[in-house]
Design a protein around this motif. Sequence first.
Motif, PDB file in Angstrom:
ATOM      1  N   LEU A 144       0.826  -1.209   0.000  1.00 26.35           N
ATOM      2  CA  LEU A 144       0.000   0.000   0.000  1.00 26.35           C
ATOM      3  C   LEU A 144       0.859   1.258   0.000  1.00 26.35           C
ATOM      4  O   LEU A 144       1.974   1.278   0.536  1.00 26.35           O
ATOM      5  CB  LEU A 144      -0.923   0.010   1.220  1.00 26.35           C
ATOM      6  CG  LEU A 144      -1.901  -1.153   1.344  1.00 26.35           C
ATOM      7  CD1 LEU A 144      -2.788  -0.958   2.565  1.00 26.35           C
ATOM      8  CD2 LEU A 144      -2.748  -1.294   0.085  1.00 26.35           C
ATOM      9  N   THR A 145       0.318   2.313  -0.568  1.00 31.38           N
ATOM     10  CA  THR A 145       0.940   3.636  -0.532  1.00 31.38           C
ATOM     11  C   THR A 145       0.082   4.540   0.339  1.00 31.38           C
ATOM     12  O   THR A 145      -1.112   4.710   0.083  1.00 31.38           O
ATOM     13  CB  THR A 145       1.044   4.240  -1.942  1.00 31.38           C
ATOM     14  OG1 THR A 145       1.898   3.440  -2.739  1.00 31.38           O
ATOM     15  CG2 THR A 145       1.595   5.656  -1.881  1.00 31.38           C
ATOM     16  N   LEU A 146       0.679   5.105   1.372  1.00 35.04           N
ATOM     17  CA  LEU A 146       0.009   6.065   2.241  1.00 35.04           C
ATOM     18  C   LEU A 146       0.598   7.437   1.929  1.00 35.04           C
ATOM     19  O   LEU A 146       1.796   7.662   2.112  1.00 35.04           O
ATOM     20  CB  LEU A 146       0.222   5.712   3.709  1.00 35.04           C
ATOM     21  CG  LEU A 146      -0.365   6.679   4.746  1.00 35.04           C
ATOM     22  CD1 LEU A 146      -1.867   6.840   4.564  1.00 35.04           C
ATOM     23  CD2 LEU A 146      -0.030   6.209   6.156  1.00 35.04           C
ATOM     24  N   ARG A 147      -0.241   8.341   1.445  1.00 34.68           N
ATOM     25  CA  ARG A 147       0.253   9.633   0.953  1.00 34.68           C
ATOM     26  C   ARG A 147      -0.533  10.768   1.590  1.00 34.68           C
ATOM     27  O   ARG A 147      -1.750  10.678   1.765  1.00 34.68           O
ATOM     28  CB  ARG A 147       0.096   9.692  -0.570  1.00 34.68           C
ATOM     29  CG  ARG A 147       0.631  10.964  -1.182  1.00 34.68           C
ATOM     30  CD  ARG A 147       0.487  10.974  -2.685  1.00 34.68           C
ATOM     31  NE  ARG A 147       1.032  12.203  -3.243  1.00 34.68           N
ATOM     32  CZ  ARG A 147       0.952  12.536  -4.518  1.00 34.68           C
ATOM     33  NH1 ARG A 147       0.344  11.732  -5.380  1.00 34.68           N
ATOM     34  NH2 ARG A 147       1.476  13.675  -4.953  1.00 34.68           N
ATOM     35  N   SER A 148       0.163  11.846   1.896  1.00 35.72           N
ATOM     36  CA  SER A 148      -0.506  13.022   2.450  1.00 35.72           C
ATOM     37  C   SER A 148      -0.916  13.980   1.330  1.00 35.72           C
ATOM     38  O   SER A 148      -0.335  13.985   0.243  1.00 35.72           O
ATOM     39  CB  SER A 148       0.417  13.760   3.428  1.00 35.72           C
ATOM     40  OG  SER A 148       1.529  14.310   2.736  1.00 35.72           O
ATOM     41  N   SER A 149      -1.941  14.775   1.632  1.00 36.29           N
ATOM     42  CA  SER A 149      -2.366  15.831   0.718  1.00 36.29           C
ATOM     43  C   SER A 149      -2.711  17.051   1.550  1.00 36.29           C
ATOM     44  O   SER A 149      -3.362  16.932   2.588  1.00 36.29           O
ATOM     45  CB  SER A 149      -3.584  15.379  -0.100  1.00 36.29           C
ATOM     46  OG  SER A 149      -4.026  16.412  -0.965  1.00 36.29           O
ATOM     47  N   GLN A 150      -2.275  18.220   1.101  1.00 35.24           N
ATOM     48  CA  GLN A 150      -2.537  19.451   1.851  1.00 35.24           C
ATOM     49  C   GLN A 150      -2.696  20.582   0.850  1.00 35.24           C
ATOM     50  O   GLN A 150      -1.938  20.683  -0.126  1.00 35.24           O
ATOM     51  CB  GLN A 150      -1.396  19.732   2.835  1.00 35.24           C
ATOM     52  CG  GLN A 150      -1.781  20.623   4.005  1.00 35.24           C
ATOM     53  CD  GLN A 150      -1.611  22.098   3.712  1.00 35.24           C
ATOM     54  OE1 GLN A 150      -0.910  22.482   2.775  1.00 35.24           O
ATOM     55  NE2 GLN A 150      -2.246  22.937   4.526  1.00 35.24           N
ATOM     56  N   VAL A 151      -3.685  21.432   1.075  1.00 40.13           N
ATOM     57  CA  VAL A 151      -4.080  22.418   0.072  1.00 40.13           C
ATOM     58  C   VAL A 151      -3.132  23.612  -0.007  1.00 40.13           C
ATOM     59  O   VAL A 151      -3.218  24.414  -0.932  1.00 40.13           O
ATOM     60  CB  VAL A 151      -5.528  22.891   0.368  1.00 40.13           C
ATOM     61  CG1 VAL A 151      -5.563  23.805   1.592  1.00 40.13           C
ATOM     62  CG2 VAL A 151      -6.162  23.542  -0.839  1.00 40.13           C
ATOM     63  N   GLY A 152      -2.202  23.730   0.938  1.00 42.83           N
ATOM     64  CA  GLY A 152      -1.279  24.867   0.920  1.00 42.83           C
ATOM     65  C   GLY A 152      -0.432  24.932  -0.331  1.00 42.83           C
ATOM     66  O   GLY A 152       0.003  26.015  -0.739  1.00 42.83           O
ATOM     67  N   GLN A 153      -0.159  23.789  -0.951  1.00 39.52           N
ATOM     68  CA  GLN A 153       0.594  23.733  -2.204  1.00 39.52           C
ATOM     69  C   GLN A 153      -0.293  23.120  -3.282  1.00 39.52           C
ATOM     70  O   GLN A 153      -1.029  22.163  -3.025  1.00 39.52           O
ATOM     71  CB  GLN A 153       1.862  22.888  -2.043  1.00 39.52           C
ATOM     72  CG  GLN A 153       2.861  23.420  -1.039  1.00 39.52           C
ATOM     73  CD  GLN A 153       3.511  24.712  -1.506  1.00 39.52           C
ATOM     74  OE1 GLN A 153       3.582  24.985  -2.699  1.00 39.52           O
ATOM     75  NE2 GLN A 153       3.985  25.507  -0.559  1.00 39.52           N
ATOM     76  N   VAL A 154      -0.225  23.656  -4.486  1.00 43.15           N
ATOM     77  CA  VAL A 154      -0.922  23.037  -5.612  1.00 43.15           C
ATOM     78  C   VAL A 154      -0.322  21.657  -5.837  1.00 43.15           C
ATOM     79  O   VAL A 154       0.900  21.468  -5.748  1.00 43.15           O
ATOM     80  CB  VAL A 154      -0.782  23.902  -6.877  1.00 43.15           C
ATOM     81  CG1 VAL A 154      -1.392  23.199  -8.094  1.00 43.15           C
ATOM     82  CG2 VAL A 154      -1.445  25.266  -6.662  1.00 43.15           C
ATOM     83  N   ALA A 155      -1.175  20.669  -6.107  1.00 40.56           N
ATOM     84  CA  ALA A 155      -0.716  19.294  -6.303  1.00 40.56           C
ATOM     85  C   ALA A 155       0.406  19.221  -7.331  1.00 40.56           C
ATOM     86  O   ALA A 155       0.417  19.963  -8.316  1.00 40.56           O
ATOM     87  CB  ALA A 155      -1.891  18.418  -6.739  1.00 40.56           C
ATOM     88  N   THR A 156       1.343  18.321  -7.091  1.00 34.99           N
ATOM     89  CA  THR A 156       2.575  18.254  -7.880  1.00 34.99           C
ATOM     90  C   THR A 156       2.316  18.191  -9.379  1.00 34.99           C
ATOM     91  O   THR A 156       2.950  18.912 -10.171  1.00 34.99           O
ATOM     92  CB  THR A 156       3.403  17.028  -7.452  1.00 34.99           C
ATOM     93  OG1 THR A 156       3.637  17.097  -6.044  1.00 34.99           O
ATOM     94  CG2 THR A 156       4.727  16.983  -8.185  1.00 34.99           C
ATOM     95  N   ALA A 157       1.392  17.355  -9.791  1.00 31.38           N
ATOM     96  CA  ALA A 157       1.161  17.161 -11.226  1.00 31.38           C
ATOM     97  C   ALA A 157       0.629  18.414 -11.903  1.00 31.38           C
ATOM     98  O   ALA A 157       0.776  18.568 -13.123  1.00 31.38           O
ATOM     99  CB  ALA A 157       0.195  16.003 -11.443  1.00 31.38           C
TER     100      ALA A 157
END
Length: 335
Positions: free
Chosen positions: A261-274
């Motif tokens: 499994l991949t456990l990944r964080s997401s936070q709106v302070g930065q635009v998503a990498t892609a």
Amino acid sequence: MPAIRTPVVSDAYQALWTEAPGRAVLRAGTLGARADDHVRVRALHSAVSRGTELLVLRGEVPPSEFARMRAPFQEGEFPGPVKYGYASVGLVEAGPPALQGRAVFCLHPHQSRYDVPAAAIHPLPEGLPAARAVLAANMETAVNALWDAAPRLGDRVAVVGGGVVGLLVAWLASRIPGCAVQLVDVRAERAAVAAHLGLDFALPEAAARAADLVVHASGQPAGLASALGLAGFEATVLELSWYGQRAVTLPLGEAFHAQRLTLRSSQVGQVATAQRGRWSHGRRMGLALALLAQPAAAVLDALITDSAPLQELPAVLARLAAGAPDTLCQRIDYS
């Protein structure tokens, strides 16, 4: 011919401050002279973030995050006194003629009137009611989360946590052709709002397993453990909850490694990498507002379950901090 009078724009305001952990008050103030590149906004509505704002109210922002946690127009410092918030909708009272009288969204704390650079406001698109526009910050978070998660056509998607952000993520994901989306929450009462949004619903023990993508947004460590249990082989679990100073214990034994499994964080302070090379924060907010303006988004009005006048905001925050499990989005209305 009678003389034409220029409307008088008030400079008095009230704003919410967290004076110390657990204690919020309204303070009166007076705005200074408005700079030429600024607009004066009279607030119509604001919304309370049940996640971040309640962590601020409880004084649970870790010192290591004081700088990263600053809101765009925050005053004061953590743990307090601090003026914090980021979901304000209002009318432009003064500024460039093209903006005067426009309804706008701004990432501003709870305050009845404020001056900000004209570049910091986002005019509401046609068809978006001001009362619904308070969801814009949450919708922006949901958009960024799905950019990070990158669901594919036909994916089985589980969203754990039926708060405002989780519901918005699930609603957006359900509009991807072929995706089977299930909202998972410990409260059976969330089934009604899920059905209103056209979403499948399940309690954790009855949720579908082997999901291709799991998004966790419950704000509770137990919810993240449930999310790991729903993930299929080599699936991604995207973590949207932020726990402040709370320690989180996870079941990373059992099948976690065998499932790869991949456990990944997401936070709106930065635009998503892609998207970061092409999308600014402003363009992303424009998308969030446009999504809320779509005719299909009228169902999202059901997420705004509670409203109260500004004068009651300190008491509202105390109620939310004590629990209030039936409240999704709490809107504050300004006279």
